[in-house]
Scaffold this active site. Structure first.
Site, mmCIF file in Angstrom:
data_model
loop_
_atom_site.group_PDB
_atom_site.id
_atom_site.type_symbol
_atom_site.label_atom_id
_atom_site.label_comp_id
_atom_site.label_asym_id
_atom_site.label_seq_id
_atom_site.Cartn_x
_atom_site.Cartn_y
_atom_site.Cartn_z
ATOM 1 N N GLY A 241 1.216 -18.051 48.644
ATOM 2 C CA GLY A 241 0.891 -17.080 47.600
ATOM 3 C C GLY A 241 -0.202 -16.098 48.006
ATOM 4 O O GLY A 241 -0.290 -14.999 47.444
ATOM 5 N N GLU B 148 5.765 -22.501 52.776
ATOM 6 C CA GLU B 148 6.429 -23.169 51.651
ATOM 7 C C GLU B 148 7.509 -24.156 52.056
ATOM 8 O O GLU B 148 7.613 -25.235 51.473
ATOM 9 C CB GLU B 148 7.026 -22.122 50.688
ATOM 10 C CG GLU B 148 5.984 -21.394 49.846
ATOM 11 C CD GLU B 148 5.415 -20.167 50.515
ATOM 12 O OE1 GLU B 148 5.626 -19.976 51.723
ATOM 13 O OE2 GLU B 148 4.748 -19.385 49.816
ATOM 14 N N GLU C 233 1.541 -13.530 49.975
ATOM 15 C CA GLU C 233 2.343 -12.794 48.983
ATOM 16 C C GLU C 233 1.466 -11.847 48.162
ATOM 17 O O GLU C 233 1.873 -10.727 47.863
ATOM 18 C CB GLU C 233 3.073 -13.796 48.077
ATOM 19 C CG GLU C 233 4.172 -14.547 48.842
ATOM 20 C CD GLU C 233 4.725 -15.742 48.082
ATOM 21 O OE1 GLU C 233 3.921 -16.596 47.633
ATOM 22 O OE2 GLU C 233 5.948 -15.830 47.916
ATOM 23 N N ALA D 291 -0.620 -20.767 46.386
ATOM 24 C CA ALA D 291 -0.566 -21.296 45.036
ATOM 25 C C ALA D 291 -1.140 -22.711 45.072
ATOM 26 O O ALA D 291 -1.165 -23.356 46.125
ATOM 27 C CB ALA D 291 0.871 -21.305 44.536
HETATM 28 N N1 CAA Z 1 -3.805 -25.608 46.679
HETATM 29 C C1 CAA Z 1 -4.741 -26.449 46.201
HETATM 30 N N2 CAA Z 1 -5.886 -26.729 46.858
HETATM 31 C C2 CAA Z 1 -6.065 -26.148 48.046
HETATM 32 C C3 CAA Z 1 -5.134 -25.277 48.599
HETATM 33 C C4 CAA Z 1 -3.959 -25.008 47.855
HETATM 34 N N3 CAA Z 1 -3.021 -24.143 48.280
HETATM 35 N N4 CAA Z 1 -5.577 -24.859 49.809
HETATM 36 C C5 CAA Z 1 -6.766 -25.459 49.992
HETATM 37 N N5 CAA Z 1 -7.069 -26.245 48.924
HETATM 38 C C6 CAA Z 1 -8.265 -27.064 48.724
HETATM 39 C C7 CAA Z 1 -8.163 -28.378 49.498
HETATM 40 O O1 CAA Z 1 -7.393 -29.316 48.794
HETATM 41 C C8 CAA Z 1 -9.607 -28.762 49.613
HETATM 42 O O2 CAA Z 1 -10.026 -29.294 48.397
HETATM 43 P P1 CAA Z 1 -10.964 -30.630 48.383
HETATM 44 O O3 CAA Z 1 -12.238 -30.193 49.046
HETATM 45 O O4 CAA Z 1 -11.114 -30.924 46.931
HETATM 46 O O5 CAA Z 1 -10.230 -31.668 49.168
HETATM 47 C C9 CAA Z 1 -10.309 -27.413 49.756
HETATM 48 O O6 CAA Z 1 -9.391 -26.439 49.276
HETATM 49 C C10 CAA Z 1 -10.638 -27.066 51.195
HETATM 50 O O7 CAA Z 1 -9.453 -27.176 51.941
HETATM 51 P P2 CAA Z 1 -9.338 -28.060 53.291
HETATM 52 O O8 CAA Z 1 -10.302 -29.196 53.243
HETATM 53 O O9 CAA Z 1 -7.896 -28.382 53.481
HETATM 54 O O10 CAA Z 1 -9.859 -27.002 54.363
HETATM 55 P P3 CAA Z 1 -9.427 -26.894 55.894
HETATM 56 O O11 CAA Z 1 -10.319 -25.879 56.501
HETATM 57 O O12 CAA Z 1 -9.327 -28.226 56.533
HETATM 58 O O13 CAA Z 1 -7.937 -26.300 55.851
HETATM 59 C C11 CAA Z 1 -6.190 -24.813 55.104
HETATM 60 C C12 CAA Z 1 -7.704 -25.024 55.330
HETATM 61 C C13 CAA Z 1 -5.459 -24.762 56.452
HETATM 62 C C14 CAA Z 1 -6.014 -23.476 54.375
HETATM 63 C C15 CAA Z 1 -5.624 -25.973 54.240
HETATM 64 O O14 CAA Z 1 -6.444 -26.113 53.098
HETATM 65 C C16 CAA Z 1 -4.226 -25.760 53.791
HETATM 66 O O15 CAA Z 1 -3.287 -25.960 54.578
HETATM 67 N N6 CAA Z 1 -4.021 -25.398 52.500
HETATM 68 C C17 CAA Z 1 -2.717 -25.239 51.928
HETATM 69 C C18 CAA Z 1 -2.089 -23.926 52.375
HETATM 70 C C19 CAA Z 1 -0.680 -23.808 51.831
HETATM 71 O O16 CAA Z 1 0.205 -24.567 52.167
HETATM 72 N N7 CAA Z 1 -0.468 -22.768 50.973
HETATM 73 C C20 CAA Z 1 0.835 -22.502 50.409
HETATM 74 C C21 CAA Z 1 0.943 -23.134 49.066
HETATM 75 S S1 CAA Z 1 2.585 -23.007 48.434
HETATM 76 C C22 CAA Z 1 2.680 -21.483 47.710
HETATM 77 O O17 CAA Z 1 1.787 -20.644 47.830
HETATM 78 C C23 CAA Z 1 3.933 -21.244 46.902
HETATM 79 C C24 CAA Z 1 4.173 -19.854 46.499
HETATM 80 O O18 CAA Z 1 4.749 -19.053 47.245
HETATM 81 C C25 CAA Z 1 3.838 -19.377 45.165
#
Ligand code: CAA
Length: 257
Positions: free
Chosen positions: A108, A131, A111, A63
């Site tokens: 998500g 999360e 999920e 998400a």
């Molecule tokens: N939300 C918003 N933006 C996200 C995102 C997310 N979940 N995942 C990645 N992005 C965005 C980054 O912010 C980045 O944007 P910018 O270029 O504008 O900075 C772009 O995507 C590329 O990401 P990274 O530069 O971070 O790429 P990376 O290769 O270094 O890392 C990654 C990849 C490990 C997936 C890392 O992006 C990451 O950890 N993302 C978050 C993953 C996460 O925690 N997901 C769970 C969210 S909570 C949830 O889902 C709740 C639920 O159950 C409903």
């Protein structure tokens, strides 16, 4: 402009979540676009759906953290509820849904893959429920579907540690059905969709319903659900066609919807 591309092929369709610059993260708009995509499926023609992510790197990276960061309690609950409604809609869609997991399936994203009937993964796929590291619980069904899919102990380990697992480990613990080299993933998913589409569609739908509804109840009620759906198949053209063909040692005519 929609964040979900929908392409209808012969008897199946491919939905691609296309927000590549954010690794296909699910903001409210992507969720609504997914819902609109579901509204548009023509079940008279489409017998299986594949869901995948745009690009080579990510299925869905969760998400949208930017959108969630400022939510109030009520807004957080509404966001989770909406995601859960749409994912439940996918889970109970009258046709089988295959997740072609082509990279990150985090939060998500994991999920979303779990509300699909079948998960096929590319070798570079990574799964996690991160999360609790973000100060929240999983919000789109992760606490419920992971325990059902891989068992309570392993699921709780993933849920409490946020540890990322790779495609082979996901296969080993039964989270995914198969792992393919990235360039072969979509072919494999489409081959499976075609195989499903070859079978009697009403029977496939009834089978999905029996499996899904049965999982929500005890065994006595579950087999009663199966008996009823089994019986309903004897009113179909497809049953007469297929069993007649077997007895006459010929191929059945094409199945109808
Ligand atoms: N939300 C918003 N933006 C996200 C995102 C997310 N979940 N995942 C990645 N992005 C965005 C980054 O912010 C980045 O944007 P910018 O270029 O504008 O900075 C772009 O995507 C590329 O990401 P990274 O530069 O971070 O790429 P990376 O290769 O270094 O890392 C990654 C990849 C490990 C997936 C890392 O992006 C990451 O950890 N993302 C978050 C993953 C996460 O925690 N997901 C769970 C969210 S909570 C949830 O889902 C709740 C639920 O159950 C409903």
């Amino acid at each position: 402009m929609s964040f979900v591309r929908y392409e209808q092929k012969e008897q199946y369709a491919v939905a691609t979540i296309d927000r590549e610059k954010a690794l296909n993260a699910l903001n409210s708009q992507v969720l609504e676009d997914l819902n609109t995509m579901l509204d548009g499926i023509n079940f008279d023609e489409v017998r299986a759906l594949i869901i995948t992510g745009a690009g080579q790197k990510s299925f869905v990276a969760g998400a949208d953290i930017g959108e969630m960061s400022g939510l109030s309690k009520a807004e957080g609950e509404a966001f989770g509820k909406r995601g859960n409604e749409i994912f439940r809609r996918i889970e109970t869609l009258p046709i089988p849904v295959i997740a072609a997991v082509n990279g990150f399936a985090l939060g998500g994203g994991c999920e979303l893959s779990m509300c699909c009937d079948i998960r096929l993964a590319a070798e570079n796929a990574k799964f996690a429920q991160p999360e609790v590291g973000l100060g929240i619980t999983p919000g789109f069904g992760g606490t419920q579907r992971l325990v059902r899919l891989i068992g309570v102990g392993k699921a709780k380990e993933m849920l409490y540690t946020c540890a990322q697992i790779d495609a082979q480990e996901a296969y080993r613990i039964g989270l995914v059905n198969a792992v393919y080299p990235a360039e072969e993933l979509m072919d494999a998913a489409e081959k499976m969709a075609k195989r499903i589409a070859r079978n009697a569609p009403i029977a496939v739908r009834a089978t999905k319903k029996a499996a899904n509804d049965g999982l929500q109840t005890d065994m006595d009620a579950a087999v009663a659900i199966e008996s009823s759906l089994f019986g309903s198949c004897f009113e179909t053209e497809d049953q007469k066609n297929a069993m007649g063909a077997f007895l006459e040692k010929r191929r059945p005519d094409p199945f109808v919807n």
